[in-house]
Design a protein around this motif. Structure first.
Motif, PDB file in Angstrom:
ATOM      1  N   PHE A 179       0.716  -1.075  -0.184  1.00 62.22           N
ATOM      2  CA  PHE A 179      -0.024  -0.113   0.000  1.00 62.22           C
ATOM      3  C   PHE A 179       0.954   1.358  -0.045  1.00 62.22           C
ATOM      4  CE2 PHE A 179      -2.896   2.895   2.627  1.00 62.22           C
ATOM      5  CZ  PHE A 179      -3.598   3.083   1.214  1.00 62.22           C
ATOM      6  N   GLY A 180       0.975   1.960  -1.125  1.00 57.99           N
ATOM      7  CA  GLY A 180       1.967   2.897  -1.334  1.00 57.99           C
ATOM      8  C   GLY A 180       1.263   4.006  -2.221  1.00 57.99           C
ATOM      9  N   ARG A 181       2.031   5.072  -2.416  1.00 61.20           N
ATOM     10  CA  ARG A 181       1.366   6.280  -2.859  1.00 61.20           C
ATOM     11  C   ARG A 181       0.416   5.866  -4.157  1.00 61.20           C
ATOM     12  NH1 ARG A 181       6.055   7.992  -4.441  1.00 61.20           N
ATOM     13  NH2 ARG A 181       5.987   7.324  -6.373  1.00 61.20           N
ATOM     14  N   ARG A 182       1.012   4.977  -5.167  1.00 66.97           N
ATOM     15  CA  ARG A 182       0.042   4.586  -6.189  1.00 66.97           C
ATOM     16  C   ARG A 182      -1.246   4.011  -5.989  1.00 66.97           C
ATOM     17  NH1 ARG A 182      -0.162   3.498 -11.745  1.00 66.97           N
ATOM     18  NH2 ARG A 182       1.497   5.310 -12.386  1.00 66.97           N
ATOM     19  N   GLN A 183      -1.246   3.122  -5.025  1.00 68.36           N
ATOM     20  CA  GLN A 183      -2.447   2.536  -4.521  1.00 68.36           C
ATOM     21  C   GLN A 183      -3.234   3.474  -3.814  1.00 68.36           C
ATOM     22  OE1 GLN A 183       0.735   1.374  -3.834  1.00 68.36           O
ATOM     23  NE2 GLN A 183       0.727  -0.510  -5.342  1.00 68.36           N
ATOM     24  N   ALA A 184      -2.759   4.171  -2.955  1.00 65.89           N
ATOM     25  CA  ALA A 184      -3.499   5.197  -2.250  1.00 65.89           C
ATOM     26  C   ALA A 184      -4.382   6.227  -3.305  1.00 65.89           C
ATOM     27  CB  ALA A 184      -2.767   6.109  -1.206  1.00 65.89           C
ATOM     28  N   LEU A 185      -3.219   6.721  -4.363  1.00 61.34           N
ATOM     29  CA  LEU A 185      -4.074   7.868  -5.227  1.00 61.34           C
ATOM     30  C   LEU A 185      -5.195   7.089  -6.199  1.00 61.34           C
ATOM     31  CD1 LEU A 185      -0.981   9.784  -5.965  1.00 61.34           C
ATOM     32  CD2 LEU A 185      -2.922  10.500  -4.646  1.00 61.34           C
ATOM     33  N   SER A 186      -4.737   5.712  -6.309  1.00 61.09           N
ATOM     34  CA  SER A 186      -5.934   4.934  -7.320  1.00 61.09           C
ATOM     35  C   SER A 186      -7.087   4.818  -6.448  1.00 61.09           C
ATOM     36  CB  SER A 186      -5.307   3.630  -7.616  1.00 61.09           C
ATOM     37  OG  SER A 186      -4.105   3.544  -8.412  1.00 61.09           O
TER      38      SER A 186
END
Ligand SMILES: Cc1ncc(C[n+]2csc(CCOP(=O)(O)OP(=O)(O)O)c2C)c(N)n1
Length: 373
Positions: A179-186
């Motif tokens: 759960f990183g930046r990309r997953q959070a923004l998605s």
């Protein structure tokens, strides 16, 4: 190229024991090395002005100190530089990376004005300055000369161009978190709807551009720590405008007082999302040091709701819960680091800042007229 070990050892040899600053990727090597201990202490400051004040405090207490910063933070440092350091004649050793120089066109556009005027600004203030050559002998020579400024109680600025100090400190980069930046923004993207979105500078803006580009996104370039204030201004100016600010923990910490102002001004149409990875990932994942109990903090400064999540589903649920409720809301996603090779594309590779601002303004004007204002 100056090896990070040489850089730190040479300063240690000159009895520098306390380091502080806000990272620039140019200082990735030394900051990481200092974090490993044994060569002096590095304390990540909230902003560059605070860094200079901390370094000055250390000097007053008898410990030699040094500050490392990017020249985009020069404005933050200016007040304590002139009113504290120069007024009280306390020595200061400042390593400042030179972004936007020598060729502003070769760097991101937010560095152009500062890059082109940096030397003249320092000269106007009468600051002793050196440009660090990319050699170890050059470092020794500059540090020898800095001693004269120190003896006279004058601040010394060592300007550091790109590729002057090595970035590799020999440690392995972290593996990508689930759960990183990309997953959070998605997870956030489906909840943006018709909101005006202000995304903080660095990888968060760049990732948002790659995950969910829309005309209603304002991708900040620089002005670190001011995304929230931009959002508050817009939300107060148009109370019908749903406004979402997407911050990093480093940026939020930089001007944390703005959160208290947000709570006090209380725009009901504002949601402040903080992606807290405990690091300045955009400049090499240096630790942000301060840990905040965001739920307690948010409520204590007047946000109507404050919630911390640590999964994509949790973020989705948090955004659903507040969708129709009056704010201001604080939603914090505790995320992991993305690891190497995950650098999102530059927003400004496709659009100039002026072009982006025009598209964004047009979209806000349309919304405003649809709100009957
Ligand atoms: C005033 C100022 N200081 C330093 C920088 C350099 N800088 C750009 S992005 C960044 C890190 C931002 O960290 P955070 O907000 O935690 O977001 P992350 O990079 O972790 O996604 C830094 C230090 C800057 N742009 N402006």
């Amino acid at each position: 190229m100056i090896e990070p070990t040489f850089f730190c050892d040479e300063l240690a040899r000159r009895s520098v024991e306390f380091y502080t600053g806000v990272p620039c990727s140019f200082f990735q090597g030394p900051i990481s090395l200092l974090g490993q201990g044994g060569r002096g202490r590095y304390v990540a400051a909230a902003n560059e002005g605070a860094a200079l004040a901390m370094a000055t405090g250390a000097e007053l207490a008898g410990t030699r100190s040094a500050v490392m910063l990017q020249n985009s933070g020069f404005g933050n440092l200016l007040n304590p530089l002139t009113s504290l350091v120069m007024t009280f004649r306390v020595p200061a050793l400042v390593f400042m990376s030179l972004r936007g120089w020598p060729d502003p066109a070769a760097d991101e556009p937010q560095h152009a004005v500062m890059g082109a005027s940096q030397h003249a600004l320092l000269d106007a203030l009468g600051i002793d300055r050196w440009t660090l050559p990319p050699t170890e002998d050059g470092l020794v020579d500059v540090l020898d000369q800095v001693e004269h400024s120190r003896a006279e109680g004058r601040p010394a600025f060592v300007l550091v161009p790109k590729n002057t100090v090595g970035v590799d400190d020999g440690t392995a980069p972290p593996a990508a978190a689930p759960f990183g930046r990309r997953q959070a923004l998605s997870a956030l993207a489906p909840h943006l709807g018709d909101a005006a979105v202000y995304a903080t500078t660095g990888f968060i803006s760049r990732e948002l551009y790659s995950v969910a580009h829309r005309p209603d996104n304002f991708y900040m370039q620089g002005s670190m720590g001011h995304a929230l204030s931009l959002g508050v201004g817009s939300a107060l100016a148009d109370p019908m405008l749903r406004t979402v600010v997407i911050d990093g923990d480093g940026a939020a910490l930089m001007h944390l007082g703005s959160c208290a102002v947000t709570g006090a001004a209380a725009p009901p149409n504002l949601t402040h999302v903080v992606l807290d990875n405990g690091a300045y990932e955009s400049t090499g994942a240096q630790q942000t040091l301060a840990t905040v109990d965001w739920d307690a903090f948010g409520r204590s400064v007047g946000y109507r709701t404050a919630r911390t999540v640590s999964t994509a589903d949790g973020l989705d649920a948090a955004m659903r819960d507040i969708a129709d409720a009056a704010g201001p809301h604080l939603v914090v996603a505790r995320i992991g680091l993305d690891g190497p090779g995950q650098t999102p594309p530059r927003v400004t590779s496709g659009h100039s800042p002026f072009e982006l601002r025009c598209t964004f303004s047009e979209s806000l004007t349309l919304k405003r007229s649809s709100h009957g204002r």
